[in-house]
Write an enzyme that holds these catalytic residues in place. Sequence first.
Site, short mmCIF file in Angstrom:
data_model
loop_
_atom_site.label_atom_id
_atom_site.label_comp_id
_atom_site.label_asym_id
_atom_site.label_seq_id
_atom_site.Cartn_x
_atom_site.Cartn_y
_atom_site.Cartn_z
N HIS A 23 0.82 -1.23 0.00
CA HIS A 23 0.00 0.00 0.00
C HIS A 23 0.85 1.28 0.00
O HIS A 23 0.69 2.20 0.80
CB HIS A 23 -1.09 0.00 1.07
CG HIS A 23 -0.67 -0.10 2.52
ND1 HIS A 23 0.29 0.68 3.08
CD2 HIS A 23 -1.15 -0.88 3.52
CE1 HIS A 23 0.41 0.40 4.37
NE2 HIS A 23 -0.45 -0.56 4.65
N GLU A 79 -6.05 -6.26 10.35
CA GLU A 79 -5.68 -5.73 9.03
C GLU A 79 -5.53 -6.89 8.04
O GLU A 79 -5.09 -7.98 8.39
CB GLU A 79 -4.38 -4.91 9.12
CG GLU A 79 -4.14 -4.12 7.85
CD GLU A 79 -3.12 -2.99 7.97
OE1 GLU A 79 -2.45 -2.88 9.01
OE2 GLU A 79 -3.00 -2.22 6.99
N ASP A 81 -3.52 -7.90 5.86
CA ASP A 81 -2.29 -8.68 5.64
C ASP A 81 -2.15 -9.80 6.67
O ASP A 81 -1.37 -10.73 6.47
CB ASP A 81 -1.04 -7.79 5.62
CG ASP A 81 -0.93 -6.84 6.78
OD1 ASP A 81 -1.97 -6.47 7.35
OD2 ASP A 81 0.19 -6.44 7.12
N HIS A 144 -1.03 -1.66 15.73
CA HIS A 144 -1.05 -0.60 14.77
C HIS A 144 -2.46 -0.04 14.53
O HIS A 144 -2.62 1.09 14.10
CB HIS A 144 -0.44 -1.19 13.47
CG HIS A 144 -0.69 -0.55 12.20
ND1 HIS A 144 -0.96 -1.22 11.05
CD2 HIS A 144 -0.68 0.77 11.86
CE1 HIS A 144 -1.11 -0.38 10.06
NE2 HIS A 144 -0.94 0.82 10.51
N ASP A 163 2.35 -6.45 14.48
CA ASP A 163 3.18 -5.57 13.65
C ASP A 163 4.42 -5.05 14.40
O ASP A 163 5.46 -4.76 13.77
CB ASP A 163 2.38 -4.36 13.18
CG ASP A 163 1.49 -4.67 11.98
OD1 ASP A 163 1.70 -5.70 11.32
OD2 ASP A 163 0.57 -3.87 11.72
N TYR A 191 10.29 -0.13 8.73
CA TYR A 191 8.91 -0.50 9.10
C TYR A 191 8.38 0.47 10.16
O TYR A 191 7.25 0.97 10.07
CB TYR A 191 8.88 -1.94 9.62
CG TYR A 191 7.48 -2.47 9.73
CD1 TYR A 191 6.86 -3.06 8.64
CD2 TYR A 191 6.75 -2.32 10.90
CE1 TYR A 191 5.55 -3.51 8.72
CE2 TYR A 191 5.46 -2.76 10.99
CZ TYR A 191 4.86 -3.36 9.90
OH TYR A 191 3.56 -3.79 9.99
N HIS A 222 5.63 -9.84 10.84
CA HIS A 222 6.41 -9.64 9.61
C HIS A 222 7.89 -9.86 9.92
O HIS A 222 8.39 -9.39 10.96
CB HIS A 222 6.28 -8.21 9.09
CG HIS A 222 4.90 -7.79 8.70
ND1 HIS A 222 4.26 -8.25 7.57
CD2 HIS A 222 4.05 -6.92 9.27
CE1 HIS A 222 3.07 -7.69 7.47
NE2 HIS A 222 2.91 -6.87 8.50
FE1 FEO Z 1 -1.02 -3.43 10.47
FE2 FEO Z 1 0.94 -5.86 9.13
O1 FEO Z 1 -0.60 -4.90 9.45
#
Ligand code: FEO
Length: 407
Positions: A23, A79, A81, A144, A163, A191, A222
């Site tokens: 995004h 979210e 992802d 987040h 996150d 990040y 992640h």
């Molecule tokens: Fe806030 Fe990796 O999503």
Amino acid sequence: MNTTLCENIDWVGYVDWTVRDFHGYSTDRGATYNAYLIRDDKTALIDTVKAPFAEQLLQNIAGLTDPAKVDYVVCNHAEPDHAGAMAKVMEALPNATLVCDKKCEAALGMHHDSSGWKTHIVATGDTLSLGKRTLEFIETPMVHWPESMFTYVPEEKLLFSMDAFGQHYATSQRFDDEVQLCTAMEEAKTYYANIIMPFSKMVAATLDRAAKLDIEMIAPSHGVVWRSHITEIVEAYGNWACCRPKPKVLVIYDTMWGATGEMAAAIHEGASQAGVTAELINVRTSNLTKIATEVLDAACVAFGSSTLNQDALPMASAVLTYLKGLKPVDKAALAFGSYGWSKGGAEAADEKMKAMKWEILREPIRAQYEPNAEVLTECRAAGKLLAAKAKEMASDRKAGGKLCVDP
Ligand code: FEO
């Protein structure tokens, strides 16, 4: 690939090697969507993945256990992802109960048809026994999204941090001590700057809460799992949460015919000669993601734009708008730029930096059409002014944090 965090706790996520745009975030090293499976008397899946990768996640689960034996799906963050695959996962795991906080339940219900899901709502302090292991839940609003949550396993001193502490970093390794630490820290910083920075006040509160936990492993949603460099990443988060400045000056600019570029080079020259780290960034040969990352720990910024239609150039405006949304704090700055018959470029930069509540060190430096020798001397002096301020700020705030430590 070693995917085992500890006995019967495994990574079951997806490595997205080819994604380069998340995004708008430039993911030069790809990304991962981490999910974890805990097998105990009860079996729990921690988070899911992006919708297109649901099948891979389900195959990874099936490689470890009978999907019918999964009792819980913990959703730390709604979210897409991490929860985009939730509908397929809930369908494929027929005996699973969704475990999430109240805001997450609402958010998932707006993304998916969750009407048939069994749901167990948890809040900070609640626990869920899996047998030998326990899940403890800690709500972390705005790190987040409003519904975000950590899940902690005290028996393993393991924190699933969603996150937080994550990195967009595709690698066939799963742990911080299997990759170059510099790379993992660089991606964690990128990040933080581009995803987490607007919520830094909440991060500070979350770090306080996390400090009370005994942690030997941090498994984010992640990138790599932190197990050998927890001190470094937590210390770095402490620095980033307050935008702790380094003695670093950024000269960021866009130029139409080169005049503003000449001014930028002169400011950069002045700052470089004054013994600080000085970086010269042309917004059209860099990108928003990299610029935000550099701004995170810079003390001072000189921002320049030529004038176009009584305003800044479009890319310069885009950078300022992006930075405004990320809310970097504690910066000192000045604006500069060239103009023809009407002003606007330097003035727009000046206004936008004031709106970010940055300390403006002087009025904008302007050049009509081309900077003459006097203007270039003024630019070099401005570079020195920025450098002196950067040193003062870094010294005042005791800049620290080892951001680049080889394993
Ligand atoms: Fe806030 Fe990796 O999503």
